[in-house]
Motif scaffolding. Sequence first.
Motif, PDB file in Angstrom:
ATOM      1  N   LEU A   1       0.858  -1.174   0.000  1.00  0.00           N
ATOM      2  CA  LEU A   1       0.000   0.000   0.000  1.00  0.00           C
ATOM      3  C   LEU A   1       0.901   1.233   0.000  1.00  0.00           C
ATOM      4  O   LEU A   1       1.961   1.232   0.620  1.00  0.00           O
TER       5      LEU A   1
ATOM      6  N   SER B   1       0.230   5.722  -0.211  1.00  0.00           N
ATOM      7  CA  SER B   1      -0.667   6.851  -0.471  1.00  0.00           C
ATOM      8  C   SER B   1       0.110   8.155  -0.390  1.00  0.00           C
ATOM      9  O   SER B   1       0.936   8.351   0.512  1.00  0.00           O
ATOM     10  N   LYS B   2      -0.166   9.056  -1.343  1.00  0.00           N
ATOM     11  CA  LYS B   2       0.505  10.357  -1.378  1.00  0.00           C
ATOM     12  C   LYS B   2      -0.526  11.482  -1.343  1.00  0.00           C
ATOM     13  O   LYS B   2      -1.677  11.299  -1.761  1.00  0.00           O
ATOM     14  N   ASP B   3      -0.089  12.645  -0.855  1.00  0.00           N
ATOM     15  CA  ASP B   3      -0.972  13.807  -0.858  1.00  0.00           C
ATOM     16  C   ASP B   3      -0.882  14.508  -2.212  1.00  0.00           C
ATOM     17  O   ASP B   3      -0.186  14.049  -3.132  1.00  0.00           O
TER      18      ASP B   3
ATOM     19  N   ILE C   1       4.484  11.328   0.610  1.00  0.00           N
ATOM     20  CA  ILE C   1       3.910  10.061   1.080  1.00  0.00           C
ATOM     21  C   ILE C   1       3.241  10.265   2.441  1.00  0.00           C
ATOM     22  O   ILE C   1       3.857  10.771   3.383  1.00  0.00           O
TER      23      ILE C   1
ATOM     24  N   TYR D   1       1.409   7.550   3.929  1.00  0.00           N
ATOM     25  CA  TYR D   1       1.679   6.268   4.590  1.00  0.00           C
ATOM     26  C   TYR D   1       2.032   5.235   3.539  1.00  0.00           C
ATOM     27  O   TYR D   1       1.780   5.419   2.345  1.00  0.00           O
ATOM     28  N   TRP D   2       2.638   4.180   3.989  1.00  0.00           N
ATOM     29  CA  TRP D   2       2.881   3.023   3.141  1.00  0.00           C
ATOM     30  C   TRP D   2       2.717   1.779   4.010  1.00  0.00           C
ATOM     31  O   TRP D   2       2.688   1.868   5.243  1.00  0.00           O
TER      32      TRP D   2
ATOM     33  N   SER E   1      -7.857  12.756   6.413  1.00  0.00           N
ATOM     34  CA  SER E   1      -7.398  12.386   5.076  1.00  0.00           C
ATOM     35  C   SER E   1      -6.778  10.993   5.084  1.00  0.00           C
ATOM     36  O   SER E   1      -7.008  10.184   4.173  1.00  0.00           O
TER      37      SER E   1
ATOM     38  N   SER F   1      -8.229   7.523   3.004  1.00  0.00           N
ATOM     39  CA  SER F   1      -7.404   6.766   2.065  1.00  0.00           C
ATOM     40  C   SER F   1      -7.260   5.310   2.492  1.00  0.00           C
ATOM     41  O   SER F   1      -7.383   4.392   1.671  1.00  0.00           O
ATOM     42  N   VAL F   2      -7.005   5.090   3.792  1.00  0.00           N
ATOM     43  CA  VAL F   2      -6.825   3.713   4.274  1.00  0.00           C
ATOM     44  C   VAL F   2      -8.100   2.906   4.085  1.00  0.00           C
ATOM     45  O   VAL F   2      -8.057   1.725   3.719  1.00  0.00           O
TER      46      VAL F   2
ATOM     47  N   GLN G   1     -10.234   3.159   1.744  1.00  0.00           N
ATOM     48  CA  GLN G   1     -10.300   2.739   0.344  1.00  0.00           C
ATOM     49  C   GLN G   1      -9.435   1.512   0.107  1.00  0.00           C
ATOM     50  O   GLN G   1      -9.835   0.579  -0.605  1.00  0.00           O
ATOM     51  N   ASN G   2      -8.259   1.483   0.698  1.00  0.00           N
ATOM     52  CA  ASN G   2      -7.388   0.309   0.589  1.00  0.00           C
ATOM     53  C   ASN G   2      -8.043  -0.920   1.201  1.00  0.00           C
ATOM     54  O   ASN G   2      -7.933  -2.035   0.668  1.00  0.00           O
TER      55      ASN G   2
END
Length: 525
Positions: free
Chosen positions: A262, A264-266, A271, A273-274, A354, A358-359, A361-362
């Motif tokens: 995983l 995600s970037k703004d 980044i 998180y990953w 935010s 995003s998380v 959605q993952n």
Amino acid sequence: MTDNPRIGKDVIESLTLGMYEDCRFIYREYIQNSADQVDKAVAEGLINAGEDEIHITISPEERCIIIEDNATGISSDKVIPILRNIAHSTKKRGEDKGFRGIGRLGGLGYCSKLIFETSYVDEEVKSIMTWDADLLKQIINDRNNSEEAVDVLARVTDTITKKEAADKHYFKVILKNVTSDELLNVERVKNYLSMVAPVDISSQFYYRHQINEFARKNGLKVDIYNIYINGEQIYKPYTPGIYEDNQGGKKKVDDILGVDFLLSKDDNGNIIYWGWYSLSRLKGQMKQKNIARGIRLRKENIQIGDEEICKKFFANTSDQRFSFYYFGEIHAISKDLIPNSRRDYFGENAALASFEKSVKQNFLKLRELCYDASDINKNLKIIAKKEEIEEKIKQKESYFSTKEKEDLQQQLEDYKRKSDEARKQLERKKQKIEETDSSLKKIIDNLTPKAEQKDDDPFKSVPPKPGGQETTDKTKFRTDSPTYSRFSKAERKLIGRIYASIANAIPDERQRDALIKVIEEDLTR
């Protein structure tokens, strides 16, 4: 004119003794502080990267705990300002792992004496500050005592210096007369810290290199420190298999077939998180035997919350069970994601909103993986059942009755039809997965059987005759065995009818066969 504000002694209890639910948090707090000082020691050239050592010594017999690092230590002139003050940290939010200045005093609730011993490079002294935890508790519990917090701190602490070699630099925490058995349980502390502390992944996990390579390619740094418990270095206990209890041991029930990632970037390309998560056949929730089960949330590679922290990212409560179908990690990178004072989640702000969006959605993808895998596993069970019946028929030497044979043949025909449909569904599912961005693409060949189907019929004993007619052996019954040769034909027929009645009355095959075997042994003795 109003009086100046006063801070009562009870605030000390709120900020130290009453801050956390799990007593083992004290290990995390002291390790967190050591890690920050290790970073500074490396930056200042006191030690090289990788030379750090954080040693935890647990002595249940002496009821003593010692936590020691080889980092910067604290200079003698700063010992009292830094170690005696509460919530007056010089650390920076969003950069240092600890920053509130309260975690180091957590041990006060679990011992009679809390001792800080430290030495700073080029100083020929070591400073020793002793906190009288028993006296502190006595003062706090005395409702007739209305002392100010700062006065109490002065009363319960004592600081001295002793000679030390000038090249020494370290910080040591000593808890004497530890009151909690949980803190002295070496195995449980190892299990806890192996998941909470900022350590490397165990080398037995095949996919460690793949995870490290993903981090390297994306310019990500994972903070790792050398942490030892009673001389044994600890690692994150991810395993190549999934296990369940087995009479005090463990039994493997599934394999880890790979990992996926995983990131995600703004809007600025930074980044947020990953992370990574395990890929398996997703047969069900991992049992507690798997210490690392669940996707964990981490900041600076230190765990946030516990193994259930990521359940909230599944939209539906019914889907939260899927959290334990995986193990893995989500590393929060954004400096605006700041752990709260209990370190069980992040502080509320726009960055958190935010991050959560995003998380979630993952996690929709993780949910879909579980449903797809469930369909696959259901169809695999049908195919396996059909093959099990075929093998059973092949191994069958005799029958109790004609009805038993007919029932078994009908069961096979039913499962042949179900198996054909299951294979078609598997093929459709495989095509869907290969056409989408599903992580199951990486392991689909490990999940699904080969498409070729067997044409052999276990009831056929000889090839078909010319002209299309088939020849089959006459059905062999159990009473046709030489074991029953001393019985007449009528007696064998009666015994066969009894066996058939038992078979009809007892559907459980093992119980039925056990009973018939006992009868057979009595009859033929």
